[in-house]
Design an enzyme around this catalytic site. Structure first.
Site, PDB file in Angstrom:
ATOM      1  N   ASP A 152      -9.810  66.674 -29.308  1.00 30.87           N
ATOM      2  CA  ASP A 152      -9.667  67.558 -30.457  1.00 30.87           C
ATOM      3  C   ASP A 152      -9.209  66.690 -31.629  1.00 30.87           C
ATOM      4  O   ASP A 152      -8.039  66.321 -31.737  1.00 30.87           O
ATOM      5  CB  ASP A 152      -8.655  68.670 -30.154  1.00 30.87           C
ATOM      6  CG  ASP A 152      -8.507  69.624 -31.338  1.00 30.87           C
ATOM      7  OD1 ASP A 152      -9.068  69.337 -32.420  1.00 30.87           O
ATOM      8  OD2 ASP A 152      -7.819  70.649 -31.185  1.00 30.87           O
ATOM      9  N   LYS A 155     -10.910  70.357 -40.948  1.00 38.97           N
ATOM     10  CA  LYS A 155     -10.123  69.781 -42.058  1.00 38.97           C
ATOM     11  C   LYS A 155     -10.947  68.842 -42.944  1.00 38.97           C
ATOM     12  O   LYS A 155     -11.730  69.310 -43.754  1.00 38.97           O
ATOM     13  CB  LYS A 155      -8.861  69.124 -41.504  1.00 38.97           C
ATOM     14  CG  LYS A 155      -8.014  70.181 -40.724  1.00 38.97           C
ATOM     15  CD  LYS A 155      -6.590  69.785 -40.520  1.00 38.97           C
ATOM     16  CE  LYS A 155      -5.878  70.765 -39.589  1.00 38.97           C
ATOM     17  NZ  LYS A 155      -4.870  71.567 -40.192  1.00 38.97           N
ATOM     18  N   TYR A 159      -1.765  71.222 -30.213  1.00 33.74           N
ATOM     19  CA  TYR A 159      -2.222  72.522 -30.712  1.00 33.74           C
ATOM     20  C   TYR A 159      -3.715  72.441 -30.943  1.00 33.74           C
ATOM     21  O   TYR A 159      -4.220  71.430 -31.437  1.00 33.74           O
ATOM     22  CB  TYR A 159      -1.503  72.853 -32.030  1.00 33.74           C
ATOM     23  CG  TYR A 159      -2.022  74.096 -32.736  1.00 33.74           C
ATOM     24  CD1 TYR A 159      -1.794  75.370 -32.203  1.00 33.74           C
ATOM     25  CD2 TYR A 159      -2.742  74.002 -33.929  1.00 33.74           C
ATOM     26  CE1 TYR A 159      -2.255  76.508 -32.859  1.00 33.74           C
ATOM     27  CE2 TYR A 159      -3.204  75.134 -34.595  1.00 33.74           C
ATOM     28  CZ  TYR A 159      -2.961  76.385 -34.046  1.00 33.74           C
ATOM     29  OH  TYR A 159      -3.423  77.508 -34.694  1.00 33.74           O
TER      30      TYR A 159
HETATM   31  N1  PLP Z   1      -7.088  71.620 -33.522  1.00 30.03           N
HETATM   32  C1  PLP Z   1      -6.145  70.904 -34.142  1.00 30.03           C
HETATM   33  C2  PLP Z   1      -5.785  69.552 -33.614  1.00 30.03           C
HETATM   34  C3  PLP Z   1      -5.527  71.397 -35.300  1.00 30.03           C
HETATM   35  O1  PLP Z   1      -4.581  70.692 -35.904  1.00 30.03           O
HETATM   36  C4  PLP Z   1      -5.908  72.678 -35.766  1.00 30.03           C
HETATM   37  C5  PLP Z   1      -5.257  73.240 -36.952  1.00 30.03           C
HETATM   38  O2  PLP Z   1      -4.268  72.780 -37.445  1.00 30.03           O
HETATM   39  C6  PLP Z   1      -6.908  73.373 -35.095  1.00 30.03           C
HETATM   40  C7  PLP Z   1      -7.474  72.816 -33.982  1.00 30.03           C
HETATM   41  C8  PLP Z   1      -7.354  74.696 -35.585  1.00 30.03           C
HETATM   42  O3  PLP Z   1      -8.061  74.547 -36.784  1.00 30.03           O
HETATM   43  P1  PLP Z   1      -8.162  75.759 -37.817  1.00 30.03           P
HETATM   44  O4  PLP Z   1      -6.792  75.975 -38.339  1.00 30.03           O
HETATM   45  O5  PLP Z   1      -9.137  75.275 -38.840  1.00 30.03           O
HETATM   46  O6  PLP Z   1      -8.686  76.925 -37.033  1.00 30.03           O
END
Ligand code: PLP
Length: 437
Positions: free
Chosen positions: A245, A273, A150
C-alpha cells in the site's frame, strides 16, 4: 501535564459551530476535528505554495499539505494551467478519453511491476479492489495486516489485534461485523516471528499480506530491510500475494515508491495522494495476470462513475511530469534531511523532549527516544498530550502541522530555504513553551 492553551480563531469558531449542526462532528474526515489536539479547528479559505490562509486572514506555513498529495505545494501554477485548460475541454465523460491513458502509460513505463493500472477515486477504493483481486486469485479468504498500518476505511482492515496473534481480532469501527474482522490477522511490525507464526497458524488460508512498506499513519515507523524481506519471502513461500500500500509513499519517496527503493516487486500495489496532485484519484496496479481478473475481462467486479476523472488525471500527470523535470525526489530528500537535523538541533538546544524522524520528504515529530521507533507500542501515551501543546504553540507561531500526534508532515517543492528557516525559528519558539522543559 497541564491542558494546552489552544489557538484561537474567532471566524473558525463560528463556522465550526454551524458545521457541527449539519455534519457529524463538524467535519468530513475525523482528524480535521482536532480531537487529538483539542481546541477548535482552524478553517482555511485559500492556499498557495507552502502556505495556507485561515478565514481570519492569518497565513500559516503548511506541513500537512492535504495529508500528502501536494508534492509541488498548493496551487502550483503549471498544474493550475493544466486544470484550467481541462475545464475548457470537459470535467467528466463517463466514457473513454485519452487523458487517463496518458497517465497510465506514464506510470507503466516507469514502474515495471505496475504492468497494468486501474484508476479509482480514492486510496480506500484502490485498497478494497486490490484485496478483492487477491482473494479471487488465490481462492483464499484471510488477509494479513500489521498493527500501525492504515489502509483507508475498508471494512476488513478496520481491525485491531487482541493480545498478539493468539488473541481475537476485533473491529476498530462499529458497523464492521465480527465475521469480517475475523478474516483478518493482525501482526506486529518489526517482528519476523509474528509473520512466520501467522503463516504457519493459518497455512493455506491467507490470500495476501498488505502493508505500508513505509508505515506513515501511526507515526513514521521506518522498518528494517530484513523485516520487509522476511514479510515478502514468507508470503511467497506460503502462496500468498504481496500488496504494497503505497498511497502515501508511492510517487512521494520515489516514482516507484518504496518498492523502487527496496528493489522489491510487489504483486499488487495501491497509489493515491500524489498521483492525483491534490484531486481525488487513486490507483491499483500490478501483475498483468492479476489485473486481468478485473471486469470487464475478468470475474472481479470493480467500477466507478467518476473513475479516471479527466481533471484529476491531467492534474496528476502535470504534477508528476513537473516533479520529474525538477528531479523533485532527490531535492526533497536532501532538504527534508537538513530540515529534520536543524529541528533536532534546535529542540535539543532549548531542552524540548522532541525529536524528528525523517524519510524522503516525510517528517514525524515525536518524543525523544534513544532508539528508532518501529512499532506502535513503542510510542508512549504522553507523546499525544505533549504534541497537543506543541501543535497549538506552532499555530500561534504561524506553522500548521497535521492536527494529530500520529500524523506525519510533508515537505513540498514550495518549501524553499527561506520558508524552512522561518518555520524552524517558529517551531523552536513553539518548542520552548511545551511541558517537559
Ligand atoms: N492507504 C494509506 C497508506 C493511506 O495513508 C490512506 C490515507 O491516508 C489510504 C490508504 C486511504 O486513502 P484515501 O484517504 O484516499 O481513501
Amino acid at each position: 501535564m497541564t491542558k494546552p492553551q489552544t489557538y484561537d480563531s474567532p471566524a473558525s469558531a463560528e463556522l465550526f459551530r454551524r458545521a457541527l449542526a449539519v455534519t457529524p462532528g463538524g467535519v468530513h474526515s475525523p482528524v480535521r476535528a482536532y480531537k487529538g489536539v483539542g481546541g477548535t479547528p482552524v478553517f482555511f479559505r485559500s492556499a498557495e505554495g507552502a502556505r495556507m490562509t485561515s478565514v481570519d486572514g492569518v497565513s500559516f506555513i503548511d506541513f500537512c499539505q492535504s495529508f500528502g498529495p501536494l508534492i509541488l505545494g498548493h496551487r502550483d501554477p503549471d498544474v493550475a494551467a493544466v486544470v484550467r485548460e481541462t475545464l475548457d475541454l470537459a470535467w467528466s465523460f463517463g466514457a473513454c478519453e485519452p487523458y487517463s491513458l496518458e497517465l497510465a502509460e506514464w506510470l507503466t513505463k516507469r514502474i515495471p511491476w505496475a504492468e497494468k493500472v486501474r484508476f479509482v477515486s480514492s486510496g480506500t477504493e484502490a485498497v478494497m479492489s486490490a484485496l478483492r483481486i487477491a482473494r479471487a486469485a488465490t481462492g483464499r479468504r484471510r488477509l494479513l495486516k500489521f498493527d500501525g498500518c492504515y489502509h483507508g476505511h475498508v471494512d476488513s482492515l478496520l481491525v485491531k489485534a487482541g493480545s498478539g496473534l493468539a488473541g481475537p481480532v476485533t473491529s476498530s469501527s462499529a458497523g464492521v461485523s465480527s465475521e469480517v474482522a475475523e478474516e483478518t490477522i493482525v501482526a506486529s511490525l518489526d517482528s519476523e516471528q509474528d509473520v512466520t507464526d501467522a503463516f504457519e497458524k493459518y497455512e493455506g488460508e491467507i490470500a495476501a499480506v498488505i502493508l505500508e512498506p513505509l508505515p506513515a499513519n501511526n507515526g513514521l515507523l521506518i522498518q528494517r530491510r530484513a523485516f520487509l524481506d522476511h514479510v515478502v519471502a514468507t508470503a511467497r513461500a506460503h502462496g500468498a500475494l504481496v500488496i504494497f500500500d503505497e498511497v502515501i509513499s508511492g510517487l512521494r519517496v520515489a516514482v516507484g515508491g518504496m518498492a523502487e527503493l527496496l528493489g522489491i516487486r510487489p504483486d499488487l500495489v495501491t497509489y493515491g495522494k500524489v498521483i492525483g496532485g491534490g484531486f481525488p484519484i487513486g490507483c491499483y496496479a500490478g501483475r498483468a495476470d492479476l489485473m486481468d481478473l478485473v471486469a470487464p475481462i475478468g470475474p472481479v467486479y470493480q467500477a466507478g462513475t467518476l473513475s479516471a476523472n479527466p481533471v484529476g488525471v491531467r492534474a496528476g500527470l502535470a504534477t508528476l511530469q513537473k516533479a520529474e523535470e525538477i528531479g523533485i525526489w532527490n531535492v526533497l530528500e536532501n532538504r527534508s534531511r537538513d530540515f529534520a537535523a536543524e529541528l533536532d538541533g534546535r529542540f535539543r538546544a532549548v531542552g524540548a523532549p522532541l525529536q524528528v524522524a525523517q524519510f524522503g520528504s516525510l517528517l514525524w515529530i515525536h518524543e525523544l527516544s534513544d532508539k528508532p521507533i518501529r512499532r506502535v507500542d513503542q510510542i508512549t501515551p504522553e507523546h499525544a498530550q505533549r504534541f497537543a501543546g506543541f501543535f497549538h504553540a506552532a499555530l500561534r507561531e504561524g506553522v500548521y502541522l497535521a492536527p494529530n500526534a500520529y500524523e506525519v508532515g510533508f515537505l513540498s517543492a514550495a518549501h524553499d530555504q527561506q520558508t524552512l528557516e522561518t518555520a524552524a525559528d517558529a517551531l523552536e519558539r513553539a518548542a520552548r513553551t511545551i511541558d517537559g522543559n
